[in-house]
Design a protein around this motif. Structure first.
Motif, mmCIF file in Angstrom:
data_model
loop_
_atom_site.group_PDB
_atom_site.id
_atom_site.type_symbol
_atom_site.label_atom_id
_atom_site.label_comp_id
_atom_site.label_asym_id
_atom_site.label_seq_id
_atom_site.Cartn_x
_atom_site.Cartn_y
_atom_site.Cartn_z
ATOM 1 N N UNK A 1 1.088 10.772 5.771
ATOM 2 C CA UNK A 1 0.049 11.402 4.964
ATOM 3 C C UNK A 1 -1.326 11.084 5.529
ATOM 4 N N UNK A 2 -2.263 11.972 5.268
ATOM 5 C CA UNK A 2 -3.636 11.740 5.673
ATOM 6 C C UNK A 2 -4.205 10.492 5.012
ATOM 7 N N UNK A 3 -3.803 10.237 3.781
ATOM 8 C CA UNK A 3 -4.278 9.063 3.041
ATOM 9 C C UNK A 3 -3.897 7.773 3.765
ATOM 10 N N UNK A 4 -2.638 7.677 4.189
ATOM 11 C CA UNK A 4 -2.173 6.459 4.858
ATOM 12 C C UNK A 4 -2.774 6.345 6.256
ATOM 13 N N UNK A 5 -2.832 7.441 6.974
ATOM 14 C CA UNK A 5 -3.440 7.425 8.313
ATOM 15 C C UNK A 5 -4.905 7.023 8.237
ATOM 16 N N UNK A 6 -5.619 7.518 7.229
ATOM 17 C CA UNK A 6 -7.022 7.161 7.035
ATOM 18 C C UNK A 6 -7.181 5.661 6.798
ATOM 19 N N UNK A 7 -6.298 5.081 5.996
ATOM 20 C CA UNK A 7 -6.361 3.637 5.736
ATOM 21 C C UNK A 7 -6.128 2.853 7.021
ATOM 22 N N UNK A 8 -5.169 3.303 7.825
ATOM 23 C CA UNK A 8 -4.905 2.636 9.105
ATOM 24 C C UNK A 8 -6.116 2.780 10.020
ATOM 25 N N UNK A 9 -6.715 3.957 10.032
ATOM 26 C CA UNK A 9 -7.891 4.164 10.883
ATOM 27 C C UNK A 9 -9.012 3.194 10.514
ATOM 28 N N UNK B 1 -5.515 3.215 -2.746
ATOM 29 C CA UNK B 1 -6.394 3.832 -1.742
ATOM 30 C C UNK B 1 -7.243 4.959 -2.328
ATOM 31 N N UNK B 2 -7.267 5.095 -3.627
ATOM 32 C CA UNK B 2 -7.924 6.231 -4.274
ATOM 33 C C UNK B 2 -9.415 6.364 -3.967
ATOM 34 N N UNK B 3 -10.106 5.263 -3.736
ATOM 35 C CA UNK B 3 -11.554 5.311 -3.507
ATOM 36 C C UNK B 3 -11.945 5.223 -2.039
ATOM 37 N N UNK B 4 -10.950 5.138 -1.155
ATOM 38 C CA UNK B 4 -11.239 4.970 0.264
ATOM 39 C C UNK B 4 -11.808 6.272 0.841
ATOM 40 N N UNK C 1 0.858 -1.188 0.000
ATOM 41 C CA UNK C 1 0.000 0.000 0.000
ATOM 42 C C UNK C 1 0.890 1.233 0.000
ATOM 43 N N UNK C 2 0.614 2.133 -0.937
ATOM 44 C CA UNK C 2 1.319 3.410 -0.989
ATOM 45 C C UNK C 2 0.489 4.469 -0.284
ATOM 46 N N UNK C 3 1.154 5.292 0.498
ATOM 47 C CA UNK C 3 0.489 6.387 1.196
ATOM 48 C C UNK C 3 0.376 7.641 0.357
ATOM 49 N N UNK C 4 0.560 7.508 -0.952
ATOM 50 C CA UNK C 4 0.444 8.642 -1.858
ATOM 51 C C UNK C 4 -0.552 8.325 -2.956
ATOM 52 N N UNK C 5 -1.347 9.302 -3.313
ATOM 53 C CA UNK C 5 -2.289 9.153 -4.415
ATOM 54 C C UNK C 5 -1.730 9.705 -5.727
ATOM 55 N N UNK C 6 -0.615 10.385 -5.658
ATOM 56 C CA UNK C 6 -0.032 11.045 -6.830
ATOM 57 C C UNK C 6 0.311 10.034 -7.915
ATOM 58 N N UNK C 7 -0.020 10.350 -9.151
ATOM 59 C CA UNK C 7 0.233 9.440 -10.260
ATOM 60 C C UNK C 7 1.716 9.116 -10.403
ATOM 61 N N UNK C 8 2.568 10.103 -10.241
ATOM 62 C CA UNK C 8 4.015 9.894 -10.376
ATOM 63 C C UNK C 8 4.673 9.754 -9.000
ATOM 64 N N UNK C 9 3.993 9.092 -8.094
ATOM 65 C CA UNK C 9 4.464 8.951 -6.721
ATOM 66 C C UNK C 9 5.766 8.162 -6.631
ATOM 67 N N UNK C 10 6.726 8.706 -5.883
ATOM 68 C CA UNK C 10 7.978 7.984 -5.619
ATOM 69 C C UNK C 10 7.688 6.718 -4.814
ATOM 70 N N UNK C 11 6.741 6.801 -3.897
ATOM 71 C CA UNK C 11 6.444 5.662 -3.027
ATOM 72 C C UNK C 11 5.727 4.543 -3.756
#
Length: 184
Positions: free
Chosen positions: A82-90, A38-41, A6-16
């Motif tokens: 990132x908020x994205x990754x924290x949200x997934x953990x939540x 995680x784009x639809x979470x 799981x990547x904590x970034x939604x960016x298309x060109x994400x390094x992660x």
């Protein structure tokens, strides 16, 4: 050995996200890494949860439960996760209707991360470990994969730096060995 990446970034060109794809390429024999987006979470909301988990939440929890371990690619935004990754953990830390335990309970997690900064994602990874432990996941000390100055090492979505590739490969091998040791 099935690993959920799981990547904590939604960016298309994400390094992660690129780091996860490289991890999948470098995974030791017997390790299969599936990448979950995680784009639809939706944002965690207990009122929504009480009505039943939305489909993307159910899919995330099922993917985590089916995996032998998690590989989280953790970006660092403003010195934290990132908020994205924290949200997934939540979401994954919640038991939810019809479940006996949360998806993260007892799950072994390996954390990696890439950032353009000179310290990589060290602060975000430390924060993520704390949050994951609180959520019941296992984050035994495994060393760090902190890809610093990622913009010089990940080009066109590919990690080309051989030293970093070697370090990531060794890290994944160590993760596989820890998972195998705790499975039996």
């Amino acid at each position: 050995m099935n690993i959920l990446g799981i990547s904590g970034s939604l960016r298309q060109a994400s390094f992660n996200t690129a780091l996860l794809y490289t991890a999948r390429e470098l995974a030791p024999a017997g390790m299969n890494i599936t990448i979950h987006r995680l784009h639809d979470l939706p944002l965690f909301d207990q009122d929504v949860e009480e009505q039943g988990d939305p489909v993307p939440v159910t899919a995330l929890k099922q993917a985590i439960e089916a995996a032998d371990g998690l590989l989280l690619a953790c970006p660092e935004y403003n010195g934290g996760i990132t908020g994205v990754l924290k949200n997934a953990v939540d979401w994954a830390s919640r038991i939810g209707k019809g479940r006996k335990v949360a998806a993260l309970t007892g799950k072994m997690v390996c954390i990696i991360g890439a950032s353009p900064g000179i310290t990589g994602t060290v602060r975000a990874q430390d924060q993520l470990r704390l949050v994951l432990r609180r959520a019941g996941a296992r984050t035994e000390p495994q060393g760090d994969v902190l890809v610093f100055q990622a913009h010089t090492k990940i080009v066109d979505g590919r990690l080309g730096d051989e030293r970093t590739r070697d370090a990531l490969g060794r890290h994944l091998q160590g993760f596989a060995e820890r998972l195998a040791a705790t499975a039996g």
